[in-house]
Design a protein around this motif. Structure first.
Motif, mmCIF file in Angstrom:
data_model
loop_
_atom_site.group_PDB
_atom_site.id
_atom_site.type_symbol
_atom_site.label_atom_id
_atom_site.label_comp_id
_atom_site.label_asym_id
_atom_site.label_seq_id
_atom_site.Cartn_x
_atom_site.Cartn_y
_atom_site.Cartn_z
ATOM 1 N N THR A 26 22.900 48.024 47.444
ATOM 2 C CA THR A 26 23.014 46.573 47.247
ATOM 3 C C THR A 26 24.471 46.133 47.377
ATOM 4 O O THR A 26 24.774 45.104 48.001
ATOM 5 N N THR A 27 25.391 46.925 46.813
ATOM 6 C CA THR A 27 26.827 46.610 46.926
ATOM 7 C C THR A 27 27.267 46.621 48.381
ATOM 8 O O THR A 27 28.016 45.739 48.832
ATOM 9 N N GLN A 28 26.820 47.616 49.128
ATOM 10 C CA GLN A 28 27.185 47.703 50.545
ATOM 11 C C GLN A 28 26.610 46.531 51.345
ATOM 12 O O GLN A 28 27.271 46.005 52.240
ATOM 13 N N ILE A 29 25.402 46.118 51.008
ATOM 14 C CA ILE A 29 24.812 44.964 51.686
ATOM 15 C C ILE A 29 25.607 43.700 51.371
ATOM 16 O O ILE A 29 25.827 42.845 52.252
ATOM 17 N N ASP A 30 26.054 43.570 50.129
ATOM 18 C CA ASP A 30 26.895 42.417 49.769
ATOM 19 C C ASP A 30 28.201 42.420 50.568
ATOM 20 O O ASP A 30 28.681 41.361 51.001
ATOM 21 N N GLN A 31 28.773 43.611 50.763
ATOM 22 C CA GLN A 31 29.999 43.704 51.560
ATOM 23 C C GLN A 31 29.741 43.299 53.008
ATOM 24 O O GLN A 31 30.552 42.609 53.627
ATOM 25 N N LEU A 32 28.608 43.728 53.521
ATOM 26 C CA LEU A 32 28.247 43.334 54.890
ATOM 27 C C LEU A 32 28.064 41.824 54.992
ATOM 28 O O LEU A 32 28.505 41.186 55.958
ATOM 29 N N THR A 33 27.415 41.261 53.992
ATOM 30 C CA THR A 33 27.153 39.821 54.003
ATOM 31 C C THR A 33 28.452 39.023 54.034
ATOM 32 O O THR A 33 28.523 37.934 54.627
ATOM 33 N N SER A 34 29.509 39.568 53.435
ATOM 34 C CA SER A 34 30.784 38.844 53.375
ATOM 35 C C SER A 34 31.408 38.651 54.754
ATOM 36 O O SER A 34 32.263 37.777 54.929
#
Length: 670
Positions: A26-34
């Motif tokens: 989930t953290t990595q997906i949030d980073q991608l979303t940024s």
């Protein structure tokens, strides 16, 4: 009510690797979303939502009176929630939706049979009527119709003018309690003056019940599905249980220690033997009713293992012994609910484990009840099964989204129109992409056709082989013994052949679908390189995950050849002469064998093949959107790119950020 809900947390350690991995992803997906554009952000949000809404389905099956409902009640932290003494007419599947989002604040929902389903039972006798008709058991059908008539009359009397109105409908409430549940799932005894007349009012026509509750001790969402026993008069329960098991991640078979597997219904054995070993858990309940549990439990375990081996079920299957009654005493904090015999059995167990029976601890009672072991086994299978598959699919899609973001970013930084190719093998990008999608759509359809034809051909061969062997055996019997007595041919051989055909299909599907998906990913990746040339650098697109093949539960359904009934004697008595015996029996076996093949083809194989096509189509369409965006990106401004970068960490470029995220995602997958 439960006073010691904290006990339900025991066993959660089996889920920790999965929940930790989901949190990191989930953290990595949030980073991608940024650093993502709107389209990619939407896809990433969908991936997060799927993880957040992950729900594992656990279905409980077993013998009547084995304690399925009592066990589910304990796991729900609500002793006596579901009625544990259900009238044999009842055929209601009750699902406890734990930690799931209830629709529109609904806490309970009861769904009724529709008119066609009711007519199938009332007019045709349900599945049992279907089998009796196929076997030509006219006398049995008369008896079935008589029982159906009595059932229908009783239902209409209870519901009166509302009877026709409720069929096909559902009742929803913003609460549930014992009285409400019993109204829909438990008939009660009409001759008992102490029974509330509302009890079981809708039970005959209720097909399923759903309850919604939160249990904070469980770190994930669960569906705990309590099924009726499979040995009911009209085999309605068997059909409903099979339907419930499809899509279930874990199957918990609840057995009574006094019966275990030695007297287990063969219908249930046929069903569970279709599951993979890691999906099965046997919970041997009611050890508190054993006279000498310390000695008897090892003996029962040995018998269980022998029975599993005799039915080609792996002896590595997890077997847990316990007592829902002991668990209830621990959960409620009230040991006084135990009978004298149950308390003595508990003390014996307590002493055998080296503990002081004079200092009984509720935590120790809970441990001896088997519930912690059962919870651990369930959670372990969820983590290794559905949880792992979700993580793999999500990482796969996240890595592809990251690659797409990177390709889009590269395209938007190109200043020379010549750097972005507008001609792909003589076609505009739009046409080249459409051509590739059409090509793989056709390949997917062709593969599905071949896979279907091969498995149906092999299943048909299994039918023919079985029918021939059975007929030859019948003729041999007649030649030796004449027309005296009865004769029946065990259909286990048919199921073995059908199971082999299905698993051969599964292996071929995984291999050939994997090759097709890999080829599609390679060709899509080539389009990116064609569009962006040397500017793309190191870049890859991953093939989608091959769909899972579910266990062939249709093979476990009862057929006429399984039934040990008086109609077989009458069936023989109505036929005279070798030719009549052979031709009629051959026709019956062929019809029964084909009914399994048809069920497999229509309800399982067709779904697998559709998933193959749908997964590939989704993958190609997602890539199409990005490729078209790149092809039309020449008008994007530098200011837009700068805006995207501003969302990310200022000390790193967008390409560096994407590289770090991809490195982490690939590391997680290793």
């Amino acid at each position: 009510m439960a006073r010691n809900e904290h006990l339900l947390s025991v066993g959660n350690e089996a889920l920790e690797p999965m929940t930790s991995a989901m949190s990191g992803l989930t953290t990595q997906i949030d980073q991608l979303t940024s650093v993502a554009d709107a389209r990619s952000s939407a896809r990433l949000a969908t991936l997060k939502t799927r993880m957040e809404e992950f729900t594992a389905s656990v279905t409980f099956v077993g013998q009547v009176k084995a304690g399925k409902s009592s066990t589910v009640n304990i796991l729900a932290g609500r002793p006596n929630l579901l009625p544990s003494d259900v009238n044999p007419w009842t055929s209601v599947v009750t699902t406890l939706n734990v930690n799931t989002r209830a629709p529109s604040d609904i806490k309970s929902k009861f769904t009724f049979f529709n008119q066609d389903e009711w007519n199938n039972l009332m007019v045709g006798g349900g599945r049992l009527g279907e089998l009796a008709n196929r076997a030509g058991a006219d006398d049995e059908m008369d008896d079935i119709r008589r029982q159906i008539g009595e059932m229908k009359a009783a239902s209409e009397e209870r519901l009166g003018k509302h009877f026709d109105l409720v069929l096909g409908q559902s009742h929803q409430y913003d609460y549930f309690d014992d009285e409400l549940i019993q109204r829909y799932v438990c008939l009660g005894d009409e001759d008992d003056p102490d029974i509330d007349p509302k009890t079981g009012r809708f039970a005959d026509v209720t097909k399923s019940a759903e309850l919604y509750m939160d249990i904070p001790q469980y770190p994930i969402a669960l569906k705990l599905c309590d099924t009726p026993g499979v040995n009911d008069t009209f085999m309605v329960r068997e059909q409903i249980t099979l339907r419930s098991l499809r899509g279930s991640e874990v199957c918990v078979v609840v057995l009574a220690a006094s019966q275990a597997l030695t007297t287990m219904d063969m219908a249930l054995m046929r069903v569970i033997s279709q599951f993979e070993n890691r999906q099965l858990i046997l919970f041997i309940n009611r050890i508190d009713e054993l006279k000498d549990p310390v000695t008897q439990v090892p003996e029962i375990r040995e018998r269980v293992m022998d029975t599993l081996a005799q039915n080609d079920i792996s002896t590595d299957t997890s077997v847990v012994f316990g007592s829902a009654m002991w668990a209830e005493a621990a959960l409620t904090g009230d040991p006084d609910i135990l009978t004298k015999d149950s308390r003595e059995a508990l003390n014996t167990f307590y002493v055998a484990t080296g503990l002081d029976a004079e200092k009984i601890s509720l935590d120790k009672i809970w441990a001896l009840s088997g519930m912690p072991d059962l919870l651990f086994a369930i959670n372990e299978r969820i983590a290794e099964g559905a949880g792992m598959r979700l993580l793999e699919r999500t990482k796969n899609k996240a890595r592809n989204v990251a690659s797409q973001i990177r390709a889009t970013s590269v395209a938007k930084t190109l200043t020379d129109a010549e750097d972005l190719k507008r001609d792909l093998d003589g076609l505009p990008p739009e046409d080249a992409i459409a051509k590739l999608i059409k090509e793989y759509d056709e390949k997917s359809a062709a593969l599905s056709k071949i896979l279907r034809e091969k498995v149906v051909h092999r299943l048909s061969g299994a039918e023919s082989s079985f029918v021939k062997r059975a007929t030859d055996s019948l003729i041999s019997h007649l030649e030796k013994f004449g027309e005296q007595g009865t004769w029946q041919y065990d259909p286990a051989g048919l199921r073995t052949l059908q199971k082999a055909a299905y698993f051969s299909f599964a292996r071929k599907m995984r291999r050939e679908t994997g090759a097709l998906y890999a080829s599609a990913a390679k060709d899509v990746e080539a389009l990116y390189h064609q569009l962006l040339g040397n500017h793309l650098g190191e870049f890859s697109i991953e093939a989608p995950i091959v769909p899972q093949v579910p266990p062939p539960l249709g093979i476990g359904r009862t057929i006429a050849l399984d039934l040990q009934s008086t109609w077989w004697k009458r069936w023989w008595q109505r036929r005279k002469g070798f030719e009549a015996f052979a031709s009629d029996y051959t026709r019956l076996i062929a019809s029964e064998a084909n009914s399994i093949t048809k069920d497999l083809e229509e309800n399982q194989i067709a779904a697998v093949l559709e998933n193959i096509r749908a997964s590939l189509a989704d993958f190609m369409n997602e890539q199409k959107d990005t490729l078209l965006s790149i092809a039309n990106s020449k008008d994007q401004s530098a200011e837009h790119q700068a805006g995207l970068l501003a969302k990310a960490q200022p000390e790193k470029s967008k390409d560096e950020i994407l590289g770090d995220i991809l490195k982490d995602l690939n590391h997680e997958a290793a």
